[in-house]
Design an enzyme around this catalytic site. Structure first.
Site, PDB file in Angstrom:
ATOM      1  N   HIS A 182       0.981  -1.110  -0.185  1.00 47.79           N
ATOM      2  CA  HIS A 182      -0.160  -0.036  -0.045  1.00 47.79           C
ATOM      3  C   HIS A 182       1.067   1.341   0.069  1.00 47.79           C
ATOM      4  CE1 HIS A 182      -3.378   2.455   0.879  1.00 47.79           C
ATOM      5  NE2 HIS A 182      -2.662   3.022   1.673  1.00 47.79           N
ATOM      6  N   ASP A 198     -15.139   2.858   7.572  1.00 47.50           N
ATOM      7  CA  ASP A 198     -14.019   3.652   6.942  1.00 47.50           C
ATOM      8  C   ASP A 198     -14.653   4.651   5.941  1.00 47.50           C
ATOM      9  OD1 ASP A 198     -11.103   4.714   6.826  1.00 47.50           O
ATOM     10  OD2 ASP A 198     -11.332   3.925   4.726  1.00 47.50           O
ATOM     11  N   ARG A 209     -14.494  12.896   8.189  1.00 46.20           N
ATOM     12  CA  ARG A 209     -13.036  13.673   8.438  1.00 46.20           C
ATOM     13  C   ARG A 209     -12.676  14.605   7.330  1.00 46.20           C
ATOM     14  NH1 ARG A 209      -9.163   8.622   8.186  1.00 46.20           N
ATOM     15  NH2 ARG A 209      -7.581  10.368   8.416  1.00 46.20           N
ATOM     16  N   SER A 216      -7.314   3.763   9.448  1.00 45.96           N
ATOM     17  CA  SER A 216      -8.263   3.825   8.217  1.00 45.96           C
ATOM     18  C   SER A 216      -7.542   2.987   7.392  1.00 45.96           C
ATOM     19  CB  SER A 216      -8.132   5.057   7.617  1.00 45.96           C
ATOM     20  OG  SER A 216      -8.591   5.254   6.282  1.00 45.96           O
ATOM     21  N   LYS A 243      -8.564  -1.417   6.259  1.00 47.60           N
ATOM     22  CA  LYS A 243      -9.001  -2.045   4.973  1.00 47.60           C
ATOM     23  C   LYS A 243      -7.640  -3.146   4.601  1.00 47.60           C
ATOM     24  CE  LYS A 243      -8.909   2.241   3.737  1.00 47.60           C
ATOM     25  NZ  LYS A 243      -8.828   3.612   3.213  1.00 47.60           N
TER      26      LYS A 243
HETATM   27  N1  URA Z   1      -5.432   6.813   3.065  1.00 43.83           N
HETATM   28  C1  URA Z   1      -6.463   6.241   3.738  1.00 43.83           C
HETATM   29  O1  URA Z   1      -6.968   5.019   3.308  1.00 43.83           O
HETATM   30  N2  URA Z   1      -6.929   6.541   4.894  1.00 43.83           N
HETATM   31  C2  URA Z   1      -6.529   7.760   5.359  1.00 43.83           C
HETATM   32  O2  URA Z   1      -6.929   8.172   6.579  1.00 43.83           O
HETATM   33  C3  URA Z   1      -5.621   8.552   4.799  1.00 43.83           C
HETATM   34  C4  URA Z   1      -4.928   7.907   3.512  1.00 43.83           C
END
Ligand code: URA
Length: 435
Positions: free
Chosen positions: A82, A161, A168, A183, A187
């Site tokens: 990621h 999320d 947010r 967050s 995932k």
């Molecule tokens: N990427 C994400 O998936 N979540 C965040 O809060 C910031 C960047």
């Protein structure tokens, strides 16, 4: 339990317990707790932070808000990468099929471009017909056959999320390390992985522009991953200037294809091989990073990685003719060069400004619902440290919009040229691991 007491506790910088975090996250994702109360709590977290234990609990609560993939029936270790995102970051397109050639299973779930920052899904969808939504049956069949899939987030995985991120975004609470950590990791944990490599970008074009903040995020991510049982390595990499030469969806996909064919830019190849070698180490295949880099390079040189990418594109419905013959792609109405007005050495190339310029050329989006012109973007001819002669082409802009001429004039000053020699910035800045 009382929501007001929970908000007040974080407002007063006290430590929350697991039950309180669960109550809040599950209550909000099921619609029992209204936006205004969740927003107040998010702001309290933004201002007062969370410790490692609270961050791990928050990650868990978000994870259990939805389904989890169950990949244990599949062969090979399941490893993903990621990136926190940047400009010209097309690493995933090369890395996922490349690492899959080594027998590692890569169930990659990616995001879309927003603002100056690019997104893997848009780069893949620049290939006509490519589908980033697979059914669970298709996903399993493809992972079994090819060891790799590249898809978008589904409604079922971590619904909390999606809701919390939207709030947010509307309440200036994105830039909180515990909230970002939960967050991202909720995932990734939902993918049922055996290991995760994180590319934490830092510099002008990165989400975390400041080096110390990027390091702090890397530490928070590996610590929280460990608390949730996931072996993780975070690599902090440079995003002061774009990665590679191409910025814009199809242009980046084309550059990824060239890299898979052994003809990509050096910086892009180096970062990709390095991240890939860490994935191999996490999979228990090659403990030495140098050895991993060498083996992966051979997979590119032999054509195996490009072949796997082609099979991936075919399996997900994409037009493979474009891979062998990128010249078939539609051309932009305007192709406008920028030339150097003085000689010297390229000293600065602000990735954020270039990413924002691509949005103005039609190649990115300000809001998630905006349409994208896949062909639009910028191809650089020079990177930081390169020698420049007056009159050299510095970049070429691609767009269907007549305003491309104004963008070209404005971008001239992005190429800061110094009289003395300049060292290119280091690409791999720091590595933090939890295993
Ligand atoms: N990427 C994400 O998936 N979540 C965040 O809060 C910031 C960047």
């Amino acid at each position: 339990m009382n929501v007001l007491d929970i908000i007040a506790k974080k407002r007063d910088a006290q430590k929350m317990n697991r039950e309180e975090i669960d109550y809040l996250v599950i209550g909000f994702s099921k619609g029992r707790i209204p936006d205004y109360q969740m927003a107040a709590w998010l702001m309290a977290v933004y201002l007062n932070g969370m410790d490692a234990e609270e961050t791990a609990w928050l990650t868990q609560s978000m994870l259990v808000s939805g389904d989890r993939l169950r990949l244990d029936s599949l062969p090979g270790r399941k490893i993903d990468k990621h990136s926190t995102g940047g400009v010209g970051d097309k690493v995933s397109l090369i890395l996922a099929p490349l690492v899959a050639t080594m027998g590692v299973t890569v169930p990659m779930i990616s995001g879309r471009s927003l603002g100056h920052s690019g997104g893997t899904l848009d780069k893949l969808e620049a290939i006509a017909g490519f589908s980033t939504q697979l059914s669970v049956e298709q996903l399993f069949a493809q992972l079994e056959e090819l060891g790799v899939c590249m898809i978008g987030q589904t409604e079922e995985l971590v619904p909390a999320d999606k809701k919390i991120y939207a709030l947010r975004d509307a309440t200036a609470t994105i830039g909180s390390i515990p909230l970002i950590t939960a967050s991202i990791l909720s995932k990734k944990l939902a993918e049922d992985l055996d290991g995760l490599v994180l590319d934490i970008k830092t510099g002008h074009g990165a989400f975390m522009q400041n080096r110390d903040a990027a390091t702090a995020l890397a530490h928070s991510l590996v610590t929280t991953a460990k608390a949730n049982g996931l072996n993780t390595t975070a690599i902090v990499t440079d995003m002061d200037q774009p990665l590679g030469l191409a910025i814009g969806n199809w242009l980046e996909t084309r550059e990824a294809i060239q890299t898979l064919q052994g003809e990509g830019p050096r910086d892009l190849l180096l970062v990709t091989l390095h991240l890939g070698a860490h994935m191999l180490r996490l999979a228990g295949l090659l403990p030495e990073i140098e050895a991993g880099v060498g083996v992966l390079k051979q997979k590119i040189d032999s054509g195996a990685a490009f072949d796997r990418f082609k099979r991936l594109v075919k399996a997900q419905g994409g037009d493979c003719r474009l891979l062998d013959n990128p010249g078939l792609y539609p051309q932009s109405r305007y192709e406008i060069p920028i030339f150097a007005q003085e000689s010297g050495h390229l000293a600065e190339l602000n990735a954020r400004t270039l990413g924002q310029a691509v949005v103005r050329l039609g190649g990115g989006r300000e809001f998630l619902e905006d349409a994208i012109d896949y062909k639009a973007g910028i191809v650089l001819d020079k990177k930081i440290g390169d020698r420049i002669q007056k009159g050299d082409r510095l970049a070429q802009l691609y767009s269907d919009r007549p305003s491309v001429h104004d963008v070209a004039v404005e971008l001239q000053s992005v190429f800061r040229i110094a009289s003395q020699a300049v060292e290119p910035p280091p690409l791999i800045i720091e590595e933090i691991t939890n295993h």
